[in-house]
Motif scaffolding. Structure first.
Motif: not given
Length: 93
Positions: A39-40, A43
């Motif tokens: 998820h990091t 982003e």
């Protein structure tokens, strides 16, 4: 940046135990692209001026591993390699 992680899956190779890309600075600076933080990675965005270590790692039990790391800078027109490496010129046998 998740495309860097997707390349391992597309090739049928397990993701590496280390980041496939990380900022170069005083340590593991952002951006940080690793399968442990998908998820990091999703982003994060590459921006002109960023200096990264781009890593390739492939391992197979009973055979061994291949590890490589290249410093790059992100420019307005794309990535630019910051080193010269004689192994890059090697041809397959």
């Amino acid at each position: 940046m998740t495309g860097l992680l997707d390349a391992y899956e597309a090739a049928g190779i397990p993701p590496p135990p280390m980041p496939v890309a990380r900022g170069l600075g005083l340590g593991f600076d952002l951006p940080l692209v690793t399968h442990a933080l998908p998820h990091t990675a999703a982003e994060q965005r590459f921006e002109a001026g960023m200096v990264l270590a781009l890593t390739a790692y492939v391992w197979r039990e009973g055979v061994g591993a291949m590890y490589g790391q290249e410093p790059i800078i992100v420019t307005a027109t794309g990535p630019e390699l910051l080193s010269t490496n004689p192994f890059r010129e090697a041809r397959s046998l």
